[in-house]
Structures are given as structure tokens and as C-alpha cells.
Motif scaffolding. Structure first.
Motif, mmCIF file in Angstrom:
data_model
loop_
_atom_site.group_PDB
_atom_site.id
_atom_site.type_symbol
_atom_site.label_atom_id
_atom_site.label_comp_id
_atom_site.label_asym_id
_atom_site.label_seq_id
_atom_site.Cartn_x
_atom_site.Cartn_y
_atom_site.Cartn_z
ATOM 1 N N ALA A 188 0.813 -1.215 0.000
ATOM 2 C CA ALA A 188 0.000 0.000 0.000
ATOM 3 C C ALA A 188 0.849 1.269 0.000
ATOM 4 O O ALA A 188 0.369 2.343 -0.350
ATOM 5 N N ALA A 189 2.117 1.152 0.362
ATOM 6 C CA ALA A 189 2.976 2.332 0.428
ATOM 7 C C ALA A 189 3.291 2.901 -0.945
ATOM 8 O O ALA A 189 3.613 4.098 -1.068
ATOM 9 N N THR A 190 3.195 2.064 -1.991
ATOM 10 C CA THR A 190 3.577 2.537 -3.331
ATOM 11 C C THR A 190 2.554 2.202 -4.412
ATOM 12 O O THR A 190 2.708 2.647 -5.550
ATOM 13 N N ALA A 191 1.513 1.435 -4.115
ATOM 14 C CA ALA A 191 0.574 0.975 -5.139
ATOM 15 C C ALA A 191 -0.174 2.137 -5.777
ATOM 16 O O ALA A 191 -0.346 3.202 -5.182
ATOM 17 N N GLY A 192 -0.647 1.877 -6.999
ATOM 18 C CA GLY A 192 -1.430 2.884 -7.709
ATOM 19 C C GLY A 192 -2.907 2.564 -7.656
ATOM 20 O O GLY A 192 -3.372 1.818 -6.800
ATOM 21 N N GLY A 193 -3.663 3.124 -8.598
ATOM 22 C CA GLY A 193 -5.094 2.853 -8.684
ATOM 23 C C GLY A 193 -5.851 3.264 -7.440
ATOM 24 O O GLY A 193 -5.577 4.318 -6.831
ATOM 25 N N MET A 194 -6.788 2.443 -7.030
ATOM 26 C CA MET A 194 -7.605 2.736 -5.862
ATOM 27 C C MET A 194 -6.756 2.953 -4.614
ATOM 28 O O MET A 194 -7.006 3.867 -3.827
ATOM 29 N N VAL A 195 -5.741 2.120 -4.438
ATOM 30 C CA VAL A 195 -4.893 2.229 -3.249
ATOM 31 C C VAL A 195 -4.132 3.546 -3.262
ATOM 32 O O VAL A 195 -4.006 4.220 -2.224
ATOM 33 N N GLY A 196 -3.650 3.951 -4.430
ATOM 34 C CA GLY A 196 -2.965 5.236 -4.544
ATOM 35 C C GLY A 196 -3.893 6.403 -4.215
ATOM 36 O O GLY A 196 -3.489 7.364 -3.532
ATOM 37 N N GLU A 197 -5.123 6.338 -4.691
ATOM 38 C CA GLU A 197 -6.104 7.377 -4.355
ATOM 39 C C GLU A 197 -6.359 7.426 -2.858
ATOM 40 O O GLU A 197 -6.440 8.508 -2.257
ATOM 41 N N LEU A 198 -6.512 6.252 -2.246
ATOM 42 C CA LEU A 198 -6.743 6.202 -0.808
ATOM 43 C C LEU A 198 -5.544 6.751 -0.044
ATOM 44 O O LEU A 198 -5.701 7.440 0.978
ATOM 45 N N ARG A 199 -4.351 6.470 -0.533
ATOM 46 C CA ARG A 199 -3.141 6.955 0.139
ATOM 47 C C ARG A 199 -3.091 8.489 0.096
ATOM 48 O O ARG A 199 -2.804 9.141 1.106
ATOM 49 N N ALA A 200 -3.410 9.063 -1.075
ATOM 50 C CA ALA A 200 -3.411 10.517 -1.206
ATOM 51 C C ALA A 200 -4.493 11.142 -0.327
ATOM 52 O O ALA A 200 -4.261 12.171 0.329
ATOM 53 N N HIS A 201 -5.664 10.525 -0.327
ATOM 54 C CA HIS A 201 -6.755 11.053 0.502
ATOM 55 C C HIS A 201 -6.411 10.952 1.980
ATOM 56 O O HIS A 201 -6.700 11.863 2.766
ATOM 57 N N THR A 202 -5.784 9.852 2.366
ATOM 58 C CA THR A 202 -5.395 9.661 3.766
ATOM 59 C C THR A 202 -4.466 10.776 4.228
ATOM 60 O O THR A 202 -4.640 11.334 5.322
ATOM 61 N N ALA A 203 -3.487 11.115 3.396
ATOM 62 C CA ALA A 203 -2.548 12.174 3.753
ATOM 63 C C ALA A 203 -3.239 13.529 3.819
ATOM 64 O O ALA A 203 -3.013 14.313 4.752
ATOM 65 N N ALA A 204 -4.100 13.801 2.842
ATOM 66 C CA ALA A 204 -4.763 15.105 2.781
ATOM 67 C C ALA A 204 -5.749 15.297 3.929
ATOM 68 O O ALA A 204 -5.904 16.411 4.450
ATOM 69 N N ALA A 205 -6.426 14.215 4.315
ATOM 70 C CA ALA A 205 -7.458 14.313 5.340
ATOM 71 C C ALA A 205 -6.933 14.051 6.747
ATOM 72 O O ALA A 205 -7.695 14.144 7.720
ATOM 73 N N GLY A 206 -5.656 13.715 6.859
ATOM 74 C CA GLY A 206 -5.083 13.452 8.173
ATOM 75 C C GLY A 206 -5.613 12.183 8.819
ATOM 76 O O GLY A 206 -5.728 12.103 10.045
ATOM 77 N N LEU A 207 -5.906 11.187 8.018
ATOM 78 C CA LEU A 207 -6.442 9.923 8.532
ATOM 79 C C LEU A 207 -5.292 9.021 8.981
ATOM 80 O O LEU A 207 -4.128 9.250 8.609
ATOM 81 N N PRO A 208 -5.579 7.968 9.758
ATOM 82 C CA PRO A 208 -4.523 7.012 10.124
ATOM 83 C C PRO A 208 -3.824 6.478 8.879
ATOM 84 O O PRO A 208 -4.478 6.163 7.872
ATOM 85 N N LYS A 209 -2.504 6.369 8.935
ATOM 86 C CA LYS A 209 -1.748 6.024 7.729
ATOM 87 C C LYS A 209 -2.074 4.644 7.179
ATOM 88 O O LYS A 209 -1.819 4.363 5.997
ATOM 89 N N ASP A 210 -2.632 3.768 8.011
ATOM 90 C CA ASP A 210 -2.981 2.429 7.549
ATOM 91 C C ASP A 210 -4.386 2.344 6.962
ATOM 92 O O ASP A 210 -4.898 1.250 6.729
ATOM 93 N N THR A 211 -5.006 3.489 6.680
ATOM 94 C CA THR A 211 -6.353 3.479 6.100
ATOM 95 C C THR A 211 -6.407 2.718 4.775
ATOM 96 O O THR A 211 -7.309 1.896 4.578
ATOM 97 N N PRO A 212 -5.480 2.922 3.840
ATOM 98 C CA PRO A 212 -5.518 2.127 2.605
ATOM 99 C C PRO A 212 -5.346 0.632 2.867
ATOM 100 O O PRO A 212 -5.945 -0.196 2.176
ATOM 101 N N VAL A 213 -4.545 0.282 3.868
ATOM 102 C CA VAL A 213 -4.334 -1.122 4.215
ATOM 103 C C VAL A 213 -5.638 -1.720 4.728
ATOM 104 O O VAL A 213 -6.002 -2.850 4.387
ATOM 105 N N GLY A 214 -6.358 -0.961 5.555
ATOM 106 C CA GLY A 214 -7.634 -1.439 6.067
ATOM 107 C C GLY A 214 -8.643 -1.698 4.962
ATOM 108 O O GLY A 214 -9.376 -2.690 5.002
ATOM 109 N N ALA A 215 -8.679 -0.818 3.965
ATOM 110 C CA ALA A 215 -9.595 -1.011 2.841
ATOM 111 C C ALA A 215 -9.216 -2.252 2.040
ATOM 112 O O ALA A 215 -10.087 -3.046 1.655
ATOM 113 N N LEU A 216 -7.927 -2.427 1.789
ATOM 114 C CA LEU A 216 -7.460 -3.620 1.075
ATOM 115 C C LEU A 216 -7.775 -4.886 1.860
ATOM 116 O O LEU A 216 -8.205 -5.899 1.293
#
Length: 380
Positions: A188-216
Motif C-alpha cells: 500500500a505504500a507505493t501501489a497505484g489505482g484505488m490504493v494510490g487514491e486512498l493513500r493521497a486522501h489519507t494524507a490530505a485528510a489526516g487519517l490514520p496512515k494504515d487506512t488504505p491497508v484497512g480497505a485492502l
């Protein structure tokens, strides 16, 4: 009989925890439609309290599950759901139908040849087990791992969090889940597509950094695994419905109607949980704040059709089932599961006529997932 008591009862589980069990369609839908009163926070809580030994194993792998999809009753849920829904958009799903049809058709041809040669075939292992994972991988960027490894992880997670377990079994499962969670985190640290979008949103919204991992995690555990389970259960049910198979062959029974009736009668998720945020009631049944609520989706769906116990595709009420839930947490992959199921039913139905069952699906004790292990048939 007291109809209220039949609709809602309190049941104590294997570790002495009480749960309010809701069975009526109307009440189940009411709970699902009111996430303020009946929150989803406990959806991924382990029903067997984790022993220290298992928690240590999970911690050693850095295992964390921030609220993302099914267990997220907070303000972050809509945006996370929207990103996930775009990846699983019905148009993207439908574009995969020709590819999936070809794949299933080739598998069914090989299985048919084996049946004609007198061999038994396992419709779970040889057909349904990895199909949803292969489809999901075309919609969402996934780690480069063998399907066998992903299936071992996803089934281990379903058991670890939703089955009654002894401590030694929990510790063993924690190792399997923790190891692959670490793979997901690195991916999840480098993936693109949906995971990449979630990673960008996580950073912008100040969410827990493992949010994309939780979705996956949830997509792999509950998303693809539930569909392979449903396919197995539906094919098993169809072997006992010769009139439906004949109707499919003649074209007088619609494939989509068969799928909906299957979702009503053999949903892969028979129950789901909520927790009461405040003192409330359900048709006069008192529900205290903090109470665990178990929604019996399977029973609620079974009661809504004109002929509740019978498999009658297209019958009145058939599509009112709650196999995908309802409300703001309704399954984001519903269209994906329906498409996959329709393709498998259409291509596999001819294989099911005039066969005998060698080994029916066996489902272990589990609160929310059926987890069939096999479905073996042969042609006498």
C-alpha cells in the motif's frame, strides 16, 4: 406465540457475552438504515477475545485495522467508500463480463471432460475458489502473491475474527493474518489505482496512515472470499433444483433471477453486527447503549418472498433480500458479486444436471461467514 420475542431476543454467546438478535426484515432494515443509533464500530471485532499470545503475534507484524469501510461510522467513511466504489463501478465490472465468461467456459469444459471420464470434480477448488480474486485483481491493484496464499490469509482472517476459537488456534491464525497484513502494508505504500487514491486522501485528510491497508484488508477478506463462498453454496443448491436447471436450459428462467433467489436463500453472510450508541428499543424490545446487535440477514431475507422456503426464481419478493445489507454501508461490491454469479450460473448450469453429490459443502461454526470447504460431484 409472542411475535415480539420471536423477532428480537437476547442470546448469550460462547464466552458469556449477550447479543440482541434481530430476525425480522423490517427491523433489520431499520437498524441498517440508522447508523447513528446502531453504529458499525464492532463489525470487525473478534467474537473470541484475543489472548495475549495472539495479540503479541499480530503486534509483531505491525497489525492495525483503522476504521475504513465496514467498521467505520465516522465522518471519513463517505470519502473512503466513494474511492472504493469508483474502482468497483458497475461499468468497469460489466466490461469484464466477456473475459470472465471465457475463463469460466474454459474451466467448465475441462470439468465436463473429467466428469465424462468418470472422475469426481470439486466445484469449489476447481472452479469457484479463486475466480473472484482474479476478477478483483483486474479492478484493483493487488500485491503480487499467489492465489493460494491470498486465500489462506483471507480464510484465516474470517476464522480469527468471526469464529469461536481456542487460544492455540487464535495464535496460529494470527501468524497467517499478520504475515500477509505486513505484505499489504508494504504494498500500500507505493501501489497505484484505488490504493494510490486512498493513500493521497489519507494524507490530505489526516487519517490514520494504515487506512488504505484497512480497505485492502476488507476487500480481500470479505469482498472476494464471500463471492467464492456464495458461488459454491448456490451451485450446491441448484443440484437439488432440477426444474430450475431445466428452465435455464430452455431459457424460461432468467439467470439474474436465479442469482437473486440464491442470495435470498443461501447468502454468504448470514449475520452482521451493530452496536447500540444509546438506549433505544426495537418494537418495544429494550436495547441498552453498548449492546451488541446481531442482524440475522439470512432469516430476514427468507421471510420476504411469496414462497419463503422454495427456490422460485423471479417470485414476488425475491429481490427484497438483505444479502448485501442496506443503508450507507450497503456492500460496495454488490454489482461485482452479481455479475460474477450470473456468469458462473449461466456457464455451469448444464454441468449440474444428472450428477450425484460426492461431498456436499461443509461450513464450520462462524458467526458471519459460511466458509464452505468443498463441493464434489460426479456423473454416475
Amino acid at each position: 406465540m409472542d411475535r415480539r420475542a420471536e423477532a428480537t431476543v437476547e442470546v448469550v454467546d460462547h464466552v458469556g457475552v449477550p447479543h440482541v438478535v434481530v430476525t425480522r426484515h423490517r427491523l433489520v432494515k431499520r437498524v441498517l438504515a440508522d447508523p447513528e443509533t446502531f453504529r458499525p464500530d464492532n463489525a470487525l471485532d473478534a467474537i473470541s477475545p484475543m489472548p495475549v499470545s495472539a495479540l503479541r503475534v499480530l503486534t509483531s507484524y505491525g497489525f492495525r485495522l483503522p476504521a475504513t469501510l465496514a467498521n467505520n461510522g465516522g465522518a471519513s467513511h463517505p470519502a473512503i467508500r466513494e474511492i472504493t466504489a469508483r474502482a468497483l463501478h458497475p461499468d468497469r465490472v460489466e466490461a469484464l463480463r466477456p473475459w470472465l465468461t471465457g475463463l469460466v467456459r474454459r474451466r467448465v469444459a475441462a470439468l465436463s471432460a473429467r466428469l465424462h471420464a468418470g472422475e469426481p470434480v470439486d466445484l469449489y477448488a476447481d472452479l469457484a475458489a479463486d475466480l473472484p480474486l482474479l476478477v478483483l485483481a483486474r479492478l484493483v491493484e493487488l500485491p503480487d502473491a499467489d492465489a493460494v496464499v491470498v486465500k489462506e490469509f483471507s480464510r484465516a482472517a474470517l476464522e480469527l475474527f468471526w469464529a469461536p476459537l481456542a487460544a492455540d488456534r487464535q495464535q496460529a491464525l494470527a501468524g497467517t493474518v499478520g504475515r500477509f497484513h505486513a505484505v499489504l502494508r508494504d504494498f500500500a505504500a507505493t501501489a497505484g489505482g484505488m490504493v494510490g487514491e486512498l493513500r493521497a486522501h489519507t494524507a490530505a485528510a489526516g487519517l490514520p496512515k494504515d487506512t488504505p491497508v484497512g480497505a485492502l484488508f476488507f476487500l480481500l477478506v470479505a469482498g472476494q472470499e464471500t463471492t467464492s463462498q456464495f458461488l459454491t453454496l448456490l451451485l450446491h443448491r441448484l443440484t437439488g433444483e432440477p426444474a430450475v436447471l431445466a428452465g435455464l436450459a430452455r431459457g424460461t428462467v432468467a439467470v439474474d433471477d436465479v442469482v437473486e433467489e440464491g442470495l435470498r436463500l443461501v447468502p454468504p453472510i448470514p449475520t452482521w453486527r451493530r452496536v447500540a450508541a444509546r438506549d433505544t428499543e426495537l418494537d418495544g424490545f429494550p436495547v441498552r447503549a453498548g449492546s451488541s446487535i446481531v442482524l440475522w440477514l439470512a432469516r430476514a431475507g427468507a421471510e420476504v418472498a411469496e414462497h419463503p422456503a422454495d427456490f422460485v426464481p423471479g417470485q414476488r419478493g425475491s429481490r427484497r433480500h438483505l444479502a448485501f445489507g442496506a443503508g450507507s454501508h450497503r456492500c460496495v461490491g454488490a454489482s461485482l458479486s452479481r455479475m460474477e454469479s450470473a456468469v458462473v450460473v449461466a456457464e455451469t448450469a448444464p454441468l449440474l444436471r444428472d450428477v450425484e453429490i460426492v461431498r456436499a459443502p461443509w461450513c464450520p461454526d462462524n458467526l458471519s461467514f459460511r466458509m464452505p470447504d468443498t463441493f464434489t460431484i460426479h456423473r454416475p
